[in-house]
Enzyme design. Structure first.
Site, short mmCIF file in Angstrom:
data_model
loop_
_atom_site.label_atom_id
_atom_site.label_comp_id
_atom_site.label_asym_id
_atom_site.label_seq_id
_atom_site.Cartn_x
_atom_site.Cartn_y
_atom_site.Cartn_z
N ASP A 104 0.95 -1.06 0.07
CA ASP A 104 0.05 -0.22 -0.12
C ASP A 104 0.92 1.26 0.10
O ASP A 104 1.68 1.49 0.96
CB ASP A 104 -0.98 0.17 1.13
CG ASP A 104 -1.84 1.30 1.11
OD1 ASP A 104 -2.77 1.57 0.41
OD2 ASP A 104 -1.45 2.24 2.15
N CYS B 14 -17.19 -8.73 14.63
CA CYS B 14 -15.90 -8.72 14.43
C CYS B 14 -15.21 -7.68 15.39
O CYS B 14 -14.32 -7.56 16.16
CB CYS B 14 -15.81 -8.02 12.97
SG CYS B 14 -14.02 -7.84 12.25
N GLU C 253 -1.17 -1.44 -5.76
CA GLU C 253 -2.48 -1.00 -6.28
C GLU C 253 -1.86 0.05 -7.39
O GLU C 253 -0.99 0.37 -7.71
CB GLU C 253 -2.88 -0.42 -4.96
CG GLU C 253 -1.98 0.76 -4.54
CD GLU C 253 -2.82 1.43 -3.52
OE1 GLU C 253 -3.78 1.44 -3.05
OE2 GLU C 253 -1.92 2.06 -2.37
N ASP D 219 -3.50 2.06 6.87
CA ASP D 219 -2.55 1.59 5.74
C ASP D 219 -2.04 -0.01 5.76
O ASP D 219 -2.14 -0.62 4.74
CB ASP D 219 -1.04 2.41 5.78
CG ASP D 219 -1.32 4.05 5.63
OD1 ASP D 219 -2.28 4.31 4.93
OD2 ASP D 219 -0.72 4.88 6.09
N CYS E 32 -12.58 -9.71 8.51
CA CYS E 32 -13.96 -10.52 8.05
C CYS E 32 -14.40 -10.12 6.63
O CYS E 32 -15.33 -10.89 6.26
CB CYS E 32 -14.96 -10.06 9.12
SG CYS E 32 -15.44 -8.39 9.12
N CYS F 294 -12.67 -4.27 5.73
CA CYS F 294 -12.10 -5.13 7.16
C CYS F 294 -11.41 -6.21 6.62
O CYS F 294 -11.99 -7.33 5.93
CB CYS F 294 -13.05 -5.39 7.87
SG CYS F 294 -12.43 -6.37 9.32
N CYS G 89 -13.84 -2.21 12.86
CA CYS G 89 -14.94 -2.65 11.87
C CYS G 89 -16.35 -2.29 12.50
O CYS G 89 -16.39 -2.61 13.75
CB CYS G 89 -14.65 -4.12 11.77
SG CYS G 89 -15.67 -4.98 10.74
#
Length: 406
Positions: free
Chosen positions: A209, A369, A293, A376, A348, A345, A364
């Protein structure tokens, strides 16, 4: 695959004069060819209108590199106005015409949609005031690496080169480069076999990231600090630029001040490039697959964070990752730009919605959860999960020639 190996070259004062002549001859041939092709381009645009069609045909034929070579090189050398073209190797002048053909083709293909990317502007005339000069020597020019480690370039001489590493094979061409800071480089094109250069297979993959406050956060929790080379050098750059603005235009002192500004910028670019090389080398060496990304760097560079975006150099870093992964037998997967890596998240899979940039940690919202996330680090994990999904996704079958197109 083709690789480019670049080394620092040190030219004597006499060789610098000879190199300047080679650069000048290449520039003259380029401008002469462009002056012949541009009027024909304008005429073709006019003749494309049915009202301007002629009996000979609607278009004028544009001469190619081979025809221009006979006219602008072979025949021009016999004239008194272009007799100085003998100061440059024929291969360098012919390569300038080939490069001009490629520039026109890229421009035409960008208009018709054959070429990916944005609009490519038509080639422009070269100016003697350009601070960056290049000349490409092909095999026909008979360049040679001597036994004492010097590079023999025709019309220039035996150039001293700082060989930081050995060439893996015989080069197909070499380009002499003079950058804006007055340094000389030689760049060799090498044919390389990716199968022979591949590294042994390793277990492991990595999601990346990219960011501004931290250059990158990896899926395993590693934080790569942002060096911010441009920000650290801003005070020195301001001082050098202020000194340049005080010098009289056209004076030798102004040229010296301009060189100091160029060297200061070159130091920033060199440090950033070295940083990108080190981390791309480490990531592709330790992981079998790297997931990164896809960022809209051009769009982000138009906003208020433009200077920081340029200082990070994400595009250069990703390109280094791509070619090193290909050469080393690794896999690199670029995640789609619209993938919401900061909203999901990683524990989950619940999508929690967009969050403003000042929110660096969040929990979350799913009741079962409630995992706490660093923004990041969580994004790096999601990039890795998405990359794994893309690698394991089955490839859709290719329709046969008789299949319906509905």
């Amino acid at each position: 695959m083709q690789l480019r190996f670049q080394y620092r070259a040190y030219l004597t004062p006499g060789q610098c004069i000879s190199a300047a002549r080679v650069f000048g001859c290449k520039r003259v041939v380029w401008n002469d060819a462009l002056s012949l092709q541009k009027p024909r381009k304008a005429a073709n645009k006019c003749l494309g209108n049915p009202r301007h069609r002629t009996a000979e045909g609607p278009y004028l034929q544009i001469p190619k590199a081979a025809e221009l070579g006979k006219l602008l090189i072979t025949s021009a050398k016999k004239s008194s106005e272009r007799a100085f073209l003998t100061d440059a190797p024929v291969g360098v002048l012919q390569q300038a015409l080939r490069d001009l053909d490629k520039a026109w083709k890229a421009h035409e293909d960008s208009k018709s949609g054959k070429r990916k990317g944005g609009r490519v502007e038509p080639p422009r005339a070269k100016s003697r005031k350009d601070n960056r000069q290049t000349a490409r020597f092909t095999v026909s020019d008979h360049f040679k690496i001597t036994k004492d480690g010097r590079l023999r370039l025709p019309k220039i001489g035996n150039v001293r080169v700082k060989w930081s590493r050995d060439l893996p094979s015989a080069p197909s061409s070499v380009t002499l480069i003079k950058d804006r800071s007055g340094r000389y480089w030689v760049s060799f094109v090498i044919e390389s076999d990716p199968v022979a250069d591949a590294l042994p297979t390793v277990d492991g993959d990595q999601g990346i990231d990219l960011g501004l406050s931290r250059f990158a956060v990896l899926a395993d929790g590693t934080h790569i600090a942002s060096p911010k080379y441009l920000r650290r050098a801003e005070k020195k750059l301001k001082r050098r630029q202020r000194e340049l603005s005080r010098k009289k235009k056209g004076s030798s002192n102004r040229d010296k001040a301009r060189m100091k500004v160029a060297r200061a910028h070159a130091a920033v670019a060199d440090a950033r490039r070295n940083f990108h090389h080190q981390w791309s080398h480490k990531l592709t060496g330790e992981n079998q697959a790297v997931f990164v990304e896809t960022l809209n760097v051009r769009g982000m560079a138009r906003g208020r964070l433009a200077k920081s975006v340029h200082d990070a150099g994400w595009g250069q870093f990703v390109s280094f990752l791509a070619y090193k992964a290909t050469r080393r037998g690794r896999q690199i997967v670029k995640i789609a730009r619209d993938f919401p890596s900061s909203q999901i998240c990683s524990a989950c899979g619940h999508r929690d919605g967009p969050k403003p940039l000042h929110v660096r940690t969040w929990a979350c919202s799913r009741p079962k959860c409630r995992a706490q996330h660093d923004r990041d680090w969580n994004a790096g994990k999601n990039v890795r999960n998405e990359g794994r999904r893309i690698l394991t996704a089955p490839t859709p079958p290719t329709p046969g020639p008789g299949a319906s197109r509905r």
